[in-house]
Design a protein around this motif. Structure first.
Motif, PDB file in Angstrom:
ATOM      1  N   PRO A  62      -0.522  -1.612  -9.306  1.00  0.00           N
ATOM      2  CA  PRO A  62      -0.068  -1.559 -10.698  1.00  0.00           C
ATOM      3  C   PRO A  62      -0.906  -0.684 -11.632  1.00  0.00           C
ATOM      4  O   PRO A  62      -0.622  -0.634 -12.817  1.00  0.00           O
ATOM      5  N   HIS A  75       0.582   4.556 -22.045  1.00  0.00           N
ATOM      6  CA  HIS A  75      -0.311   3.514 -21.555  1.00  0.00           C
ATOM      7  C   HIS A  75      -1.396   3.172 -22.557  1.00  0.00           C
ATOM      8  O   HIS A  75      -2.376   2.541 -22.223  1.00  0.00           O
ATOM      9  N   PRO A 118       1.768  -1.113 -19.391  1.00  0.00           N
ATOM     10  CA  PRO A 118       1.631  -1.199 -17.938  1.00  0.00           C
ATOM     11  C   PRO A 118       1.589   0.190 -17.309  1.00  0.00           C
ATOM     12  O   PRO A 118       2.040   1.159 -17.914  1.00  0.00           O
ATOM     13  N   ALA A 123       1.126   2.339 -13.190  1.00  0.00           N
ATOM     14  CA  ALA A 123       1.331   2.200 -11.750  1.00  0.00           C
ATOM     15  C   ALA A 123       0.372   3.157 -11.054  1.00  0.00           C
ATOM     16  O   ALA A 123       0.116   4.242 -11.560  1.00  0.00           O
ATOM     17  N   HIS A 176       0.842  -6.735  -4.743  1.00  0.00           N
ATOM     18  CA  HIS A 176       1.535  -6.966  -6.009  1.00  0.00           C
ATOM     19  C   HIS A 176       2.848  -7.652  -5.685  1.00  0.00           C
ATOM     20  O   HIS A 176       3.361  -7.487  -4.579  1.00  0.00           O
ATOM     21  N   ASN A 200       5.042  -2.265 -10.530  1.00  0.00           N
ATOM     22  CA  ASN A 200       5.607  -2.151 -11.878  1.00  0.00           C
ATOM     23  C   ASN A 200       6.838  -1.252 -11.852  1.00  0.00           C
ATOM     24  O   ASN A 200       6.783  -0.075 -12.193  1.00  0.00           O
ATOM     25  N   TRP A 201       7.909  -1.839 -11.443  1.00  0.00           N
ATOM     26  CA  TRP A 201       9.120  -1.096 -11.084  1.00  0.00           C
ATOM     27  C   TRP A 201       9.607  -0.120 -12.146  1.00  0.00           C
ATOM     28  O   TRP A 201       9.875   1.048 -11.866  1.00  0.00           O
TER      29      TRP A 201
END
Ligand SMILES: *Cc1c(COP(=O)(O)O)cnc(C)c1O
Length: 507
Positions: free
Chosen positions: A161, A302, A307, A309, A352, A357-358
């Motif tokens: 993530p 960010h 979030p 990735a 994860h 974190n799609w």
């Protein structure tokens, strides 16, 4: 102002100062909605409405955990909109102006990536069957492929993530690889002194002793020191290239050979990939494992900590150890390929929930797909040009050259933290300060490729205005922001976690 370069008198900088001052003028505090309006609208309370709302006994929760009325302030829609607009104007963000935080790559994020992530089809439930989520799997498969090709890596996991989490995964994958080959005795990871703090933390968290490597006079890896540090106990060397000074490690091929000769692996910290996109690939330089900070290089705001990735790419030999699951084509038919999840043979396991974190990954995919090879190559060229242009316009000294997408200036006799606070008064976000430590009072600056010449000139004007100011002015800054110097220690050590009314003396 008269004895300074004409740049310093940029009227736009003054305009921003004025605008910020206006918001402070009305008092430094934007009341909460509940403070703005003391009349209350009651909601609920079983007032004869026959609905099956929870207050009417339909709730499975115990009575003392349910409430039968909810008091809300009575405000009109414009009052509400103004409240949030005002709050948004009291802070500084990438939509307010340039954000040249070195190493962070704080670039503007194209709004279309947000649109793509907001498509109802992007939000599939992760527990749905593979058969009903083929599009999702295809996107992941193609993103793995894009990232692999961009980094020169053979296999990619999308799960971690953040960049730091990617480092940890990369180190665990390296450890599993050594263990598998009967080389579990390797217990050292070598890291240059100038590296990002997360590198040291990831290696230590991964169970390794950290061997720290000094830089040579030019700010690059000192080959003699590296030779001395390498041994049969070396598990890996972690590097970023260009390094945190923005300097390209010209001896990278020799470095790779030295590390590989003792049986170690070469880890690439991908935070600086913005400088190389479309031009050079870590895999071609001899790196075996890397993370990508997709929130730095490929869109996704960010600021504020996430979030993000941090996908990890590896060469073939390390692929069996990657986290599970990954996505592959199941090769049912060539005209209509299908996709499926699979666990790599010697996987280190899950790192994860589900696929990471799609929606951050969706944005990265959209960004890469829209820019294509040509766009990505343009991005790195412009990032490097912008850093060099800005550096040429500022009065602070830049001791290490030639740099690429970022540079580290020295505030000289001034305190870099004070310089940063003062720059806020000129309506721009300051650079990263006091790191890397090999530059005294470091101002680590990365304008990114998204700013035009006018913005860079405004940024230079702010730097130069501050360069000409005395210590007293700097120590008192910022004077025009909504919040001035914040007691960061108390904020961290004794945070107030519950709201209390203005003027109340309850603790
Ligand atoms: C930002 C950064 C990291 C850590 O990445 P996160 O995504 O913030 O966890 C690691 N190394 C360098 C050089 C960085 O700039």
């Amino acid at each position: 102002m008269s004895d300074r370069d004409e740049n310093d008198a940029d009227p736009r900088a003054a305009q921003v100062r004025y605008d910020q001052a206006r918001y402070v003028e009305n008092g430094e505090y934007e009341p909460l909605l509940s403070e703005k309006d003391q009349t209350r609208v009651e909601i609920g309370g079983g007032d004869g409405d026959d609905g099956d709302d929870s207050a009417d006994g339909g709730s499975p929760l115990p009575d003392d955990l349910t409430r039968d009325s909810l008091e809300l302030p009575e405000l009109s829609e414009p009052e509400l909109a103004r409240h949030y607009t005002r709050l948004s104007q009291m802070i500084y963000g990438i939509d307010s102006g340039p954000y040249p935080l070195g190493s962070c790559t704080m670039k503007y994020n194209p709004k279309f990536t947000e649109d793509v992530a907001a498509l109802p089809k992007a939000a599939v439930h992760p527990d749905r069957s593979e058969r009903s989520t083929q599009g999702t799997l295809e996107l992941m498969y193609r993103l793995q492929d894009y990232l692999g090709r961009i980094g020169g890596m053979d296999a990619v996991t999308l799960q971690p993530p953040a960049g730091a989490a990617g480092e940890f995964v990369g180190i665990r994958v390296a450890a599993a690889y050594h263990e598998h080959n009967g080389e579990g005795h390797r217990d050292e990871v070598i890291i240059p002194e100038s590296a990002h703090g997360t590198n040291f933390a990831s290696a230590a968290l991964g169970g390794y002793d950290v061997v720290s490597l000094p830089s040579d006079d030019g700010g690059r890896v000192d080959l003699e020191a590296l030779e001395a540090a390498l041994s049969e106990n070396t598990a890996a060397l972690m590097l970023t290239n260009p390094n945190t000074l923005g300097l390209f490690e010209r001896d990278i091929e020799e470095i790779a050979e030295m590390v590989h000769d003792v049986g170690g692996l070469l880890y690439y910290d991908g935070a600086n990939l913005n400088a190389l996109l479309g031009r050079a690939r870590p895999g071609d330089m001899g790196f075996d494992v890397m993370h990508y900070n997709v929130h730095k290089t490929f869109a996704t705001p960010h600021g504020g900590g996430g979030p993000g990735a941090g996908p990890v790419g590896v060469v073939d030999e390390l692929a069996p150890f990657l986290p599970a699951p990954r996505v592959r084509e199941n090769g049912e038919s060539e005209s209509e390929p299908g996709y499926e999840l699979f666990d790599p043979e010697h996987t280190i396991g899950k790192v994860h929930g589900y696929q990471g974190n799609w929606l951050v990954l969706v944005k990265a995919f959209a960004y890469i797909a829209r820019l294509g090879d040509e766009g990505l190559t343009d991005a790195s060229a412009t990032a490097v040009l912008n850093a060099n242009y800005l550096a040429s316009r500022i009065e602070y000294e830049v001791p290490y050259e030639p740099f690429h997408h970022e540079f580290v200036a020295s505030a000289g006799g001034q305190d870099a933290a004070d310089v940063a606070k003062r720059m806020l008064d000129y309506g721009v976000h300051p650079p990263t300060t006091k790191w890397p430590e090999i530059v005294p009072e470091a101002l680590m600056t990365e304008p990114t490729e998204v700013e035009g010449k006018g913005t860079l000139d405004r940024l230079a004007a702010a730097f130069n205005a501050v360069a000409g100011e005395d210590d007293e002015t700097l120590a008192d800054a910022p004077e025009r922001t909504t919040a001035r110097r914040i007691d960061q220690t108390s904020a961290a050590r004794s945070p107030r976690l519950s709201w209390q009314a203005l003027g109340s003396d309850e603790e």
